[in-house]
Design a protein around this motif. Structure first.
Motif, PDB file in Angstrom:
ATOM      1  N   ALA A 128      38.560  75.690  26.415  1.00 24.74           N
ATOM      2  CA  ALA A 128      39.101  76.703  25.509  1.00 24.74           C
ATOM      3  C   ALA A 128      38.741  76.400  24.060  1.00 24.74           C
ATOM      4  O   ALA A 128      38.436  77.307  23.279  1.00 24.74           O
ATOM      5  CB  ALA A 128      40.619  76.796  25.678  1.00 24.74           C
ATOM      6  N   ARG A 129      38.773  75.125  23.701  1.00 29.41           N
ATOM      7  CA  ARG A 129      38.401  74.767  22.324  1.00 29.41           C
ATOM      8  C   ARG A 129      36.932  75.083  22.057  1.00 29.41           C
ATOM      9  O   ARG A 129      36.572  75.541  20.961  1.00 29.41           O
ATOM     10  CB  ARG A 129      38.701  73.284  22.073  1.00 29.41           C
ATOM     11  N   ALA A 130      36.087  74.881  23.068  1.00 26.66           N
ATOM     12  CA  ALA A 130      34.671  75.221  22.902  1.00 26.66           C
ATOM     13  C   ALA A 130      34.493  76.728  22.743  1.00 26.66           C
ATOM     14  O   ALA A 130      33.684  77.185  21.920  1.00 26.66           O
ATOM     15  CB  ALA A 130      33.873  74.708  24.098  1.00 26.66           C
ATOM     16  N   LEU A 131      35.232  77.516  23.518  1.00 30.12           N
ATOM     17  CA  LEU A 131      35.152  78.973  23.388  1.00 30.12           C
ATOM     18  C   LEU A 131      35.593  79.426  21.998  1.00 30.12           C
ATOM     19  O   LEU A 131      34.946  80.278  21.374  1.00 30.12           O
ATOM     20  CB  LEU A 131      36.034  79.635  24.445  1.00 30.12           C
ATOM     21  N   ALA A 132      36.698  78.857  21.504  1.00 30.38           N
ATOM     22  CA  ALA A 132      37.203  79.241  20.177  1.00 30.38           C
ATOM     23  C   ALA A 132      36.205  78.855  19.086  1.00 30.38           C
ATOM     24  O   ALA A 132      35.975  79.611  18.127  1.00 30.38           O
ATOM     25  CB  ALA A 132      38.563  78.588  19.930  1.00 30.38           C
ATOM     26  N   GLU A 133      35.585  77.688  19.232  1.00 33.01           N
ATOM     27  CA  GLU A 133      34.573  77.275  18.255  1.00 33.01           C
ATOM     28  C   GLU A 133      33.369  78.210  18.296  1.00 33.01           C
ATOM     29  O   GLU A 133      32.828  78.598  17.243  1.00 33.01           O
ATOM     30  CB  GLU A 133      34.118  75.845  18.544  1.00 33.01           C
ATOM     31  N   THR A 134      32.962  78.597  19.495  1.00 33.01           N
ATOM     32  CA  THR A 134      31.816  79.500  19.626  1.00 33.01           C
ATOM     33  C   THR A 134      32.114  80.841  18.970  1.00 33.01           C
ATOM     34  O   THR A 134      31.225  81.432  18.330  1.00 33.01           O
ATOM     35  CB  THR A 134      31.466  79.682  21.108  1.00 33.01           C
ATOM     36  N   GLU A 135      33.337  81.333  19.120  1.00 35.09           N
ATOM     37  CA  GLU A 135      33.714  82.570  18.437  1.00 35.09           C
ATOM     38  C   GLU A 135      33.527  82.434  16.927  1.00 35.09           C
ATOM     39  O   GLU A 135      32.977  83.341  16.274  1.00 35.09           O
ATOM     40  CB  GLU A 135      35.171  82.917  18.746  1.00 35.09           C
ATOM     41  N   GLU A 136      33.993  81.323  16.373  1.00 36.79           N
ATOM     42  CA  GLU A 136      33.901  81.136  14.923  1.00 36.79           C
ATOM     43  C   GLU A 136      32.451  81.054  14.464  1.00 36.79           C
ATOM     44  O   GLU A 136      32.080  81.617  13.426  1.00 36.79           O
ATOM     45  CB  GLU A 136      34.668  79.878  14.510  1.00 36.79           C
ATOM     46  N   VAL A 137      31.612  80.368  15.222  1.00 33.73           N
ATOM     47  CA  VAL A 137      30.192  80.270  14.864  1.00 33.73           C
ATOM     48  C   VAL A 137      29.529  81.645  14.932  1.00 33.73           C
ATOM     49  O   VAL A 137      28.722  82.008  14.072  1.00 33.73           O
ATOM     50  CB  VAL A 137      29.483  79.263  15.791  1.00 33.73           C
ATOM     51  N   ALA A 138      29.891  82.443  15.947  1.00 26.51           N
ATOM     52  CA  ALA A 138      29.317  83.791  16.072  1.00 26.51           C
ATOM     53  C   ALA A 138      29.718  84.670  14.890  1.00 26.51           C
ATOM     54  O   ALA A 138      28.913  85.464  14.395  1.00 26.51           O
ATOM     55  CB  ALA A 138      29.764  84.420  17.381  1.00 26.51           C
ATOM     56  N   ARG A 139      30.942  84.538  14.448  1.00 29.66           N
ATOM     57  CA  ARG A 139      31.374  85.314  13.270  1.00 29.66           C
ATOM     58  C   ARG A 139      30.619  84.858  12.028  1.00 29.66           C
ATOM     59  O   ARG A 139      30.172  85.665  11.211  1.00 29.66           O
ATOM     60  CB  ARG A 139      32.878  85.154  13.065  1.00 29.66           C
ATOM     61  N   GLU A 140      30.495  83.547  11.873  1.00 30.58           N
ATOM     62  CA  GLU A 140      29.854  82.991  10.684  1.00 30.58           C
ATOM     63  C   GLU A 140      28.383  83.380  10.595  1.00 30.58           C
ATOM     64  O   GLU A 140      27.890  83.777   9.530  1.00 30.58           O
ATOM     65  CB  GLU A 140      29.995  81.468  10.710  1.00 30.58           C
ATOM     66  N   LEU A 141      27.669  83.281  11.706  1.00 32.70           N
ATOM     67  CA  LEU A 141      26.218  83.497  11.690  1.00 32.70           C
ATOM     68  C   LEU A 141      25.824  84.961  11.835  1.00 32.70           C
ATOM     69  O   LEU A 141      24.802  85.388  11.309  1.00 32.70           O
ATOM     70  CB  LEU A 141      25.566  82.698  12.819  1.00 32.70           C
ATOM     71  N   PHE A 142      26.619  85.724  12.601  1.00 36.17           N
ATOM     72  CA  PHE A 142      26.215  87.086  12.951  1.00 36.17           C
ATOM     73  C   PHE A 142      27.225  88.157  12.537  1.00 36.17           C
ATOM     74  O   PHE A 142      26.951  89.335  12.735  1.00 36.17           O
ATOM     75  CB  PHE A 142      26.005  87.192  14.471  1.00 36.17           C
ATOM     76  N   GLY A 143      28.388  87.763  12.008  1.00 32.83           N
ATOM     77  CA  GLY A 143      29.441  88.746  11.775  1.00 32.83           C
ATOM     78  C   GLY A 143      29.853  89.404  13.081  1.00 32.83           C
ATOM     79  O   GLY A 143      30.126  90.610  13.135  1.00 32.83           O
ATOM     80  N   ALA A 144      29.902  88.624  14.144  1.00 32.00           N
ATOM     81  CA  ALA A 144      30.048  89.165  15.491  1.00 32.00           C
ATOM     82  C   ALA A 144      31.422  89.782  15.747  1.00 32.00           C
ATOM     83  O   ALA A 144      32.442  89.317  15.238  1.00 32.00           O
ATOM     84  CB  ALA A 144      29.790  88.066  16.525  1.00 32.00           C
ATOM     85  N   PHE A 145      31.415  90.818  16.573  1.00 32.16           N
ATOM     86  CA  PHE A 145      32.630  91.351  17.177  1.00 32.16           C
ATOM     87  C   PHE A 145      32.885  90.531  18.447  1.00 32.16           C
ATOM     88  O   PHE A 145      31.953  90.237  19.195  1.00 32.16           O
ATOM     89  CB  PHE A 145      32.460  92.828  17.529  1.00 32.16           C
ATOM     90  N   VAL A 146      34.141  90.161  18.667  1.00 30.25           N
ATOM     91  CA  VAL A 146      34.472  89.259  19.773  1.00 30.25           C
ATOM     92  C   VAL A 146      35.222  90.028  20.860  1.00 30.25           C
ATOM     93  O   VAL A 146      36.251  90.661  20.592  1.00 30.25           O
ATOM     94  CB  VAL A 146      35.325  88.075  19.277  1.00 30.25           C
ATOM     95  N   LEU A 147      34.686  89.963  22.069  1.00 31.81           N
ATOM     96  CA  LEU A 147      35.310  90.584  23.232  1.00 31.81           C
ATOM     97  C   LEU A 147      35.789  89.481  24.167  1.00 31.81           C
ATOM     98  O   LEU A 147      35.006  88.611  24.546  1.00 31.81           O
ATOM     99  CB  LEU A 147      34.306  91.481  23.957  1.00 31.81           C
ATOM    100  N   ARG A 148      37.076  89.530  24.519  1.00 33.81           N
ATOM    101  CA  ARG A 148      37.667  88.496  25.380  1.00 33.81           C
ATOM    102  C   ARG A 148      38.125  89.116  26.692  1.00 33.81           C
ATOM    103  O   ARG A 148      39.240  89.627  26.783  1.00 33.81           O
ATOM    104  CB  ARG A 148      38.852  87.838  24.689  1.00 33.81           C
ATOM    105  N   PRO A 149      37.295  89.087  27.732  1.00 31.68           N
ATOM    106  CA  PRO A 149      37.747  89.584  29.031  1.00 31.68           C
ATOM    107  C   PRO A 149      38.719  88.610  29.679  1.00 31.68           C
ATOM    108  O   PRO A 149      38.647  87.388  29.479  1.00 31.68           O
ATOM    109  CB  PRO A 149      36.457  89.675  29.854  1.00 31.68           C
ATOM    110  N   ALA A 150      39.626  89.155  30.494  1.00 29.79           N
ATOM    111  CA  ALA A 150      40.415  88.341  31.414  1.00 29.79           C
ATOM    112  C   ALA A 150      39.593  88.186  32.693  1.00 29.79           C
ATOM    113  O   ALA A 150      38.365  88.291  32.659  1.00 29.79           O
ATOM    114  CB  ALA A 150      41.764  89.007  31.661  1.00 29.79           C
ATOM    115  N   GLY A 151      40.236  87.943  33.819  1.00 31.89           N
ATOM    116  CA  GLY A 151      39.514  87.724  35.058  1.00 31.89           C
ATOM    117  C   GLY A 151      38.678  88.933  35.452  1.00 31.89           C
ATOM    118  O   GLY A 151      39.223  90.021  35.682  1.00 31.89           O
TER     119      GLY A 151
END
Length: 268
Positions: A128-151
């Protein structure tokens, strides 16, 4: 015509890419082994976690990133490294980038918590910490929109169906959330095409439920006993799906009964 970069491009990216092709877009798919992808895709064999591609990547109008968590030999976050290598290899930042993450970023929240997009991640595990870090990097580098699916479930994603058929014990008290793959593809399409998509979106249907309830429904459909309760007590969280419903207007499969009925009937 637009050029859309599909980074990772597994089953979800492939389903989206087929829809994009039908609209007339050019689809460029990046994967370590792209051999099994549709021939109409521009297929590039790239291992972004290992390092930047040997040649620059083509300019893209949009990018959809579906990288799983990757652990590097030194224990580092391979998905975050892949994003940095991706940005270095692109001639410019795509106008719109979507990162597919996971509701797992909340696995440290107390059991039974009801969560919305306004809540900050509460990672309790290394994944989970890796996923949260990846979200932050995506925002920083790409201004990314983040989609979080459940199962994610649907054709070929039948883990619970197999669990029931095989009678494997499971924790009946665990709260579960899910999204049918067809609705998830629709969500990605909406995020690509909406004029002002939400910065963060949880992809969940309208029927969160204890796992025991879902197993009981499937057992009834399959005509087999309900798998035993493995115990473990209450766990899991509930994700409010109001924002997704507001974006899409309706879901093709608003609850697990709709989705699993279609799966078991061979319709979806």
């Amino acid at each position: 015509m637009s050029r859309v970069l599909l980074v990772g491009c597994g089953a979800l990216g492939t389903a989206l890419g087929v829809r994009l092709l039908a609209r007339g877009d050019e689809v460029v798919a990046l994967r370590r082994d792209p051999a099994g992808l549709p021939s109409d895709f521009t297929r590039l064999a790239v291992d972004l976690a290992a390092g930047p591609p040997a040649v620059p990547l083509p300019e893209a109008d949009a990018a959809v990133i579906t990288l799983p968590p990757i652990s590097l030999p030194d224990g580092g976050n391979g998905a975050a490294a892949a994003l940095r290598h991706l940005r270095a290899a692109l001639p410019s930042t795509p106008e719109r980038t979507i990162l597919v993450s996971s509701t797992r970023v909340f696995d440290g929240a107390p059991a039974g918590t009801v969560l919305t997009e306004a809540d900050a991640p509460v990672p309790g595990s290394e994944r989970a910490r890796a996923l949260a870090e990846t979200e932050e990097v995506a925002r920083e580098l790409f201004g990314a929109f983040v989609l979080r699916p459940a199962g994610i479930y649907g054709p070929g994603r039948d883990f619970l169906v197999r669990t029931v058929r095989e009678g494997r014990p499971a924790n009946h008290g665990r709260l579960t959330n899910r999204i049918h793959e067809a609705d998830l593809v629709r969500t990605l399409w909406a995020l690509l095409t909406a004029s002002a998509p939400p910065a963060v979106l949880h992809a969940v249907d309208q029927a969160p439920a204890p796992l025991g309830e879902v197993l009981g429904f499937l057992a009834g459909r399959l005509g087999v006993p309900v798998p035993a309760d493995a115990g473990g007590g209450p766990e899991g969280r509930v994700f409010d799906g109001a924002a997704l419903l507001g974006l899409l207007g309706s879901l093709g499969f608003p609850g697990y009964r709709d989705g699993y009925d279609a799966m078991l009937d061979g319709a979806a």
